[in-house]
Write a protein that holds these residues in place. Sequence first.
Motif, PDB file in Angstrom:
ATOM      1  N   THR A  97       0.858  -1.189   0.000  1.00  0.00           N
ATOM      2  CA  THR A  97       0.000   0.000   0.000  1.00  0.00           C
ATOM      3  C   THR A  97       0.899   1.247   0.000  1.00  0.00           C
ATOM      4  O   THR A  97       2.092   1.161   0.340  1.00  0.00           O
ATOM      5  CB  THR A  97      -0.890   0.041   1.255  1.00  0.00           C
ATOM      6  N   ASP A  98       0.299   2.377  -0.361  1.00  0.00           N
ATOM      7  CA  ASP A  98       1.058   3.627  -0.338  1.00  0.00           C
ATOM      8  C   ASP A  98       1.607   3.890   1.072  1.00  0.00           C
ATOM      9  O   ASP A  98       2.729   4.376   1.238  1.00  0.00           O
ATOM     10  CB  ASP A  98       0.181   4.801  -0.776  1.00  0.00           C
ATOM     11  N   ALA A  99       0.793   3.554   2.088  1.00  0.00           N
ATOM     12  CA  ALA A  99       1.231   3.793   3.469  1.00  0.00           C
ATOM     13  C   ALA A  99       2.436   2.928   3.824  1.00  0.00           C
ATOM     14  O   ALA A  99       3.360   3.385   4.502  1.00  0.00           O
ATOM     15  CB  ALA A  99       0.067   3.523   4.428  1.00  0.00           C
ATOM     16  N   GLU A 100       2.438   1.678   3.328  1.00  0.00           N
ATOM     17  CA  GLU A 100       3.583   0.800   3.610  1.00  0.00           C
ATOM     18  C   GLU A 100       4.851   1.340   2.947  1.00  0.00           C
ATOM     19  O   GLU A 100       5.933   1.308   3.548  1.00  0.00           O
ATOM     20  CB  GLU A 100       3.288  -0.627   3.119  1.00  0.00           C
ATOM     21  N   VAL A 101       4.712   1.829   1.718  1.00  0.00           N
ATOM     22  CA  VAL A 101       5.873   2.415   1.042  1.00  0.00           C
ATOM     23  C   VAL A 101       6.353   3.632   1.836  1.00  0.00           C
ATOM     24  O   VAL A 101       7.558   3.797   2.070  1.00  0.00           O
ATOM     25  CB  VAL A 101       5.536   2.799  -0.420  1.00  0.00           C
ATOM     26  N   GLY A 102       5.415   4.469   2.287  1.00  0.00           N
ATOM     27  CA  GLY A 102       5.778   5.652   3.076  1.00  0.00           C
ATOM     28  C   GLY A 102       6.521   5.264   4.344  1.00  0.00           C
ATOM     29  O   GLY A 102       7.525   5.882   4.706  1.00  0.00           O
ATOM     30  N   ASN A 103       6.043   4.202   5.006  1.00  0.00           N
ATOM     31  CA  ASN A 103       6.715   3.747   6.229  1.00  0.00           C
ATOM     32  C   ASN A 103       8.131   3.267   5.929  1.00  0.00           C
ATOM     33  O   ASN A 103       9.070   3.541   6.692  1.00  0.00           O
ATOM     34  CB  ASN A 103       5.913   2.609   6.873  1.00  0.00           C
ATOM     35  N   ALA A 104       8.281   2.558   4.799  1.00  0.00           N
ATOM     36  CA  ALA A 104       9.619   2.066   4.430  1.00  0.00           C
ATOM     37  C   ALA A 104      10.552   3.237   4.140  1.00  0.00           C
ATOM     38  O   ALA A 104      11.728   3.217   4.533  1.00  0.00           O
ATOM     39  CB  ALA A 104       9.518   1.131   3.217  1.00  0.00           C
ATOM     40  N   VAL A 105      10.030   4.275   3.463  1.00  0.00           N
ATOM     41  CA  VAL A 105      10.854   5.466   3.205  1.00  0.00           C
ATOM     42  C   VAL A 105      11.258   6.099   4.546  1.00  0.00           C
ATOM     43  O   VAL A 105      12.423   6.472   4.735  1.00  0.00           O
ATOM     44  CB  VAL A 105      10.111   6.485   2.321  1.00  0.00           C
ATOM     45  N   ALA A 106      10.310   6.173   5.474  1.00  0.00           N
ATOM     46  CA  ALA A 106      10.616   6.766   6.782  1.00  0.00           C
ATOM     47  C   ALA A 106      11.725   5.982   7.477  1.00  0.00           C
ATOM     48  O   ALA A 106      12.623   6.558   8.099  1.00  0.00           O
ATOM     49  CB  ALA A 106       9.353   6.801   7.654  1.00  0.00           C
ATOM     50  N   TYR A 107      11.672   4.658   7.344  1.00  0.00           N
ATOM     51  CA  TYR A 107      12.720   3.820   7.947  1.00  0.00           C
ATOM     52  C   TYR A 107      14.079   4.107   7.296  1.00  0.00           C
ATOM     53  O   TYR A 107      15.086   4.294   7.983  1.00  0.00           O
ATOM     54  CB  TYR A 107      12.351   2.337   7.808  1.00  0.00           C
ATOM     55  N   ILE A 108      14.096   4.153   5.958  1.00  0.00           N
ATOM     56  CA  ILE A 108      15.353   4.412   5.246  1.00  0.00           C
ATOM     57  C   ILE A 108      15.926   5.766   5.680  1.00  0.00           C
ATOM     58  O   ILE A 108      17.119   5.893   5.979  1.00  0.00           O
ATOM     59  CB  ILE A 108      15.138   4.384   3.710  1.00  0.00           C
ATOM     60  N   VAL A 109      15.051   6.776   5.721  1.00  0.00           N
ATOM     61  CA  VAL A 109      15.497   8.129   6.092  1.00  0.00           C
ATOM     62  C   VAL A 109      16.044   8.128   7.522  1.00  0.00           C
ATOM     63  O   VAL A 109      17.117   8.685   7.795  1.00  0.00           O
ATOM     64  CB  VAL A 109      14.336   9.139   5.916  1.00  0.00           C
ATOM     65  N   GLN A 110      15.320   7.470   8.422  1.00  0.00           N
ATOM     66  CA  GLN A 110      15.753   7.425   9.826  1.00  0.00           C
ATOM     67  C   GLN A 110      17.145   6.791   9.953  1.00  0.00           C
ATOM     68  O   GLN A 110      17.973   7.232  10.753  1.00  0.00           O
ATOM     69  CB  GLN A 110      14.729   6.593  10.619  1.00  0.00           C
ATOM     70  N   GLN A 111      17.414   5.763   9.143  1.00  0.00           N
ATOM     71  CA  GLN A 111      18.688   5.042   9.221  1.00  0.00           C
ATOM     72  C   GLN A 111      19.824   5.747   8.469  1.00  0.00           C
ATOM     73  O   GLN A 111      20.968   5.323   8.544  1.00  0.00           O
ATOM     74  CB  GLN A 111      18.525   3.635   8.604  1.00  0.00           C
ATOM     75  N   SER A 112      19.480   6.760   7.687  1.00  0.00           N
ATOM     76  CA  SER A 112      20.456   7.300   6.730  1.00  0.00           C
ATOM     77  C   SER A 112      20.767   8.773   6.938  1.00  0.00           C
ATOM     78  O   SER A 112      21.372   9.413   6.082  1.00  0.00           O
ATOM     79  CB  SER A 112      19.946   7.075   5.301  1.00  0.00           C
ATOM     80  N   LYS A 113      20.349   9.339   8.073  1.00  0.00           N
ATOM     81  CA  LYS A 113      20.695  10.754   8.299  1.00  0.00           C
ATOM     82  C   LYS A 113      21.432  10.934   9.624  1.00  0.00           C
ATOM     83  O   LYS A 113      21.555   9.993  10.380  1.00  0.00           O
ATOM     84  CB  LYS A 113      19.464  11.640   8.212  1.00  0.00           C
TER      85      LYS A 113
END
Length: 113
Positions: A97-113
């Motif tokens: 779902t769009d929400a699942e993709v958004g959550n995955a992006v949030a995870y990537i961002v959290q791990q990468s900044k």
Amino acid sequence: MSRFVSAAFCALFVFSMSSANASAATTYNASAGKAVYDVSCTNCHKMGIMGAPKLGDKAAWAPRIAQGMDILVSKSIKGFQGKKGMMMPKGGNPKLTDAEVGNAVAYIVQQSK
Ligand code: HEC
């Protein structure tokens, strides 16, 4: 005819989803996104396959993160061609779902900044 109606309905649905997302931009859940990432995103984003920016590579992610979550998420949902490579819509997993993709992006961002 029915194809047109369903296409129109679909467009309306996507439109209403995206406006809902815009107002809920801060509700992405990075910890829920880890499970999505581990299944659908890690293939490319762990090792940098096909030009994907690696998870945790701050230098690679900083200019991307600077675009803001809305843009990162919408490009991840729709897929995009960048300077380094091509990412398929939803990382090639249309069941997300769009929400699942958004959550995955949030995870990537959290791990990468
Ligand atoms: C088939 C490989 C592949 C998979 C699977 C994949 N990506 Fe990507 N992703 C890429 C590539 C390649 C780029 C960089 C393209 C470029 O910048 O030229 C990218 C870039 C991104 C970006 C940065 C967008 C930007 O504006 O710079 C985000 C966010 C992203 N991916 C999220 C995800 C998420 C979330 C998933 C899992 C649902 C995922 N990706 C799965 C290949 C992949």
